[in-house]
Design a protein around this motif. Structure first.
Motif, mmCIF file in Angstrom:
data_model
loop_
_atom_site.group_PDB
_atom_site.id
_atom_site.type_symbol
_atom_site.label_atom_id
_atom_site.label_comp_id
_atom_site.label_asym_id
_atom_site.label_seq_id
_atom_site.Cartn_x
_atom_site.Cartn_y
_atom_site.Cartn_z
ATOM 1 N N UNK A 240 4.502 10.528 -6.910
ATOM 2 C CA UNK A 240 5.082 9.453 -6.105
ATOM 3 C C UNK A 240 6.597 9.336 -6.273
ATOM 4 N N UNK A 241 7.187 10.190 -7.077
ATOM 5 C CA UNK A 241 8.637 10.173 -7.242
ATOM 6 C C UNK A 241 9.142 9.048 -8.114
ATOM 7 N N UNK A 242 8.304 8.552 -9.025
ATOM 8 C CA UNK A 242 8.685 7.402 -9.839
ATOM 9 C C UNK A 242 9.570 7.798 -11.013
ATOM 10 N N UNK A 243 9.485 9.047 -11.464
ATOM 11 C CA UNK A 243 10.292 9.471 -12.607
ATOM 12 C C UNK A 243 10.378 10.976 -12.725
ATOM 13 N N UNK A 244 10.873 11.444 -13.846
ATOM 14 C CA UNK A 244 11.089 12.873 -14.078
ATOM 15 C C UNK A 244 9.764 13.620 -14.114
ATOM 16 N N UNK A 245 9.829 14.938 -13.878
ATOM 17 C CA UNK A 245 8.591 15.703 -13.747
ATOM 18 C C UNK A 245 8.331 16.674 -14.895
ATOM 19 N N UNK A 246 9.064 16.550 -15.990
ATOM 20 C CA UNK A 246 8.801 17.437 -17.118
ATOM 21 C C UNK A 246 9.574 17.040 -18.348
ATOM 22 N N UNK B 229 0.849 -1.193 0.000
ATOM 23 C CA UNK B 229 0.000 0.000 0.000
ATOM 24 C C UNK B 229 0.882 1.240 0.000
ATOM 25 N N UNK B 230 0.931 1.969 -1.131
ATOM 26 C CA UNK B 230 1.761 3.175 -1.197
ATOM 27 C C UNK B 230 1.123 4.334 -0.442
ATOM 28 N N UNK B 231 1.878 5.392 -0.187
ATOM 29 C CA UNK B 231 1.326 6.557 0.516
ATOM 30 C C UNK B 231 0.160 7.163 -0.268
ATOM 31 N N UNK B 232 -0.938 7.467 0.422
ATOM 32 C CA UNK B 232 -2.088 8.077 -0.223
ATOM 33 C C UNK B 232 -2.767 7.182 -1.230
ATOM 34 N N UNK B 233 -2.716 5.883 -1.006
ATOM 35 C CA UNK B 233 -3.225 4.906 -1.957
ATOM 36 C C UNK B 233 -4.706 5.091 -2.262
#
Length: 392
Positions: free
Chosen positions: A359-365, A207-211
């Motif tokens: 969730x910080x899984x990859x780049x943001x732009x 269960x990830x944060x804020x699931x």
């Protein structure tokens, strides 16, 4: 300058065995194109192998230093911390190999070489394809992509390779039989796992944060036990609420549907939820991929995941950042005429991608995506796709 992945040393006998297997696999892949129709009579597949008794991380990043005496039952949910982004930390850039080609085998090899790193040497590798159904590519992973990728991983020094999946549109064992996976496994020397046939102890509730999942989701332990997880996905839209199915959604196949000891249908929950695309992104907190290869030689720009309007983008992508791969994939769909929900709004505002960024899984732009190419045709094509990315 083109970068090449350093290859590990092989004995002459092993090298010849693998090269011989590659030749057989190439011939097999061509024949399998004609074997995808219903009713194909392939030889019976072997039973799934026993799972290795190794320490199981709760997320798939750093194994514990000791083997726990008890493993969590499926009814016990493990909270998953946010993963580290897969972009290069020092530069904040995700590099995506971009190869314009209609030759899948050549494209897979070139794209991996362009990345210039070897994340699998000496490791037990789990390879997650797209076997959602047995429909021809892009409905499922092309046999030539699978055989070429397996051979590349062997040559790069992978200690052991296991291929596994859970089909969403059909019986997984039958889907894999029709695609020819078990016959290919015998030729190329890899193991297979069918997630539908796993026992209660082979799933870990996460269960990830804020699931947005009501009770977390069950993730297949063999994927978490692997020392390197590689996935190969297709380029297509998704008419059942996902909007597109690329690398982020390919992870859904590692989540159980109905699992032993748990009275709940997780796929019904996913596909009936207004938060479906956010839930897809949340699955990806379970692991970090060592390598992703996207086959965009053909694509669906409507319909999907099994059938749809077909176009020929003629591209192979490779990288290890799922957000970057999917953002480029959506740009490719738009460039080739997609008019579905995947074509509406900003690319980084698409719910799968936006939630993955949260969730910080990859780049943001898009400015943090860098293309790697090895010829003029690929470079020109990549520049056009970058314009779509920047404008979206």
């Amino acid at each position: 300058m083109v970068k090449h992945i350093p290859h590990s040393s092989l004995s002459r006998r092993e090298f010849l065995r693998r090269i011989t297997a590659l030749g057989g696999a190439a011939a097999l892949a061509a024949a399998l194109e004609a074997c995808s129709a219903p009713g194909t009579d392939l030889r019976a597949s072997p039973p799934p192998p026993a799972l290795a008794e190794t320490p199981i991380p709760t997320q798939g990043f750093t194994p514990p230093t000791t083997t726990p005496t008890e493993q969590p039952a499926p009814t016990e949910t493990t909270t998953v911390p946010s993963p580290s982004p897969t972009a290069t930390p020092e530069e904040g850039v995700a590099r995506v190999a971009f190869v314009k080609t209609d030759d899948r085998a050549d494209g897979v090899r070139r794209s991996i070489d362009l990345l210039g790193f070897n994340p699998v040497e000496g490791k037990a590798v789990f390879l997650k394809p797209n076997f959602n159904s047995a429909d021809p590519t892009p409905g499922s992973t092309h046999p030539l992509v699978l055989s070429t990728l397996v051979t590349m991983l062997h040559t790069m020094g992978a200690e052991r390779i296991t291929v596994g999946d859970r089909s969403g549109m059909g019986n997984t064992r039958q889907v894999m039989e029709r695609i020819g996976v078990f016959q290919m496994a015998e030729e190329l020397g890899f193991e297979t796992i069918i997630f539908d046939e796993l026992g209660e102890e082979d799933w870990l509730m996460l269960e990830p944060p804020g699931s947005h999942w009501s009770r977390g989701f069950p993730f297949a332990r063999p994927c978490l036990q692997a020392e390197a997880l590689v996935q190969t996905c297709c380029l297509k839209t998704h008419r059942y609420g996902g909007h597109f199915t690329l690398s982020l959604k390919n992870s859904v196949g590692m989540v159980g549907n109905r699992i032993p000891g748990f009275n709940h249908n997780f796929m019904d929950e996913l596909h009936s939820s207004a938060h479906q695309r956010r839930m897809i992104a949340e699955i990806n907190t379970a692991y970090s991929p060592a390598l992703i290869v996207l086959d965009g030689v053909e694509a669906f720009i409507s319909g999907g995941p099994d059938r749809g309007e077909r176009v020929q983008p003629q591209v192979i992508l490779a990288g290890n950042d799922r957000v970057a791969i999917d953002a480029v994939g959506v740009a490719l769909l738009r460039y080739h005429g997609c008019q579905t929900e995947a074509a509406r709004g900003g690319i980084f505002e698409q719910e799968q991608i936006a939630r993955a960024v949260e969730l910080g899984i990859g780049v943001d732009g898009p400015e943090k995506i860098e293309f790697l190419t090895d010829d003029v045709a690929s470079e020109d094509y990549a520049e056009r796709i970058m314009e779509v990315l920047a404008g979206g």
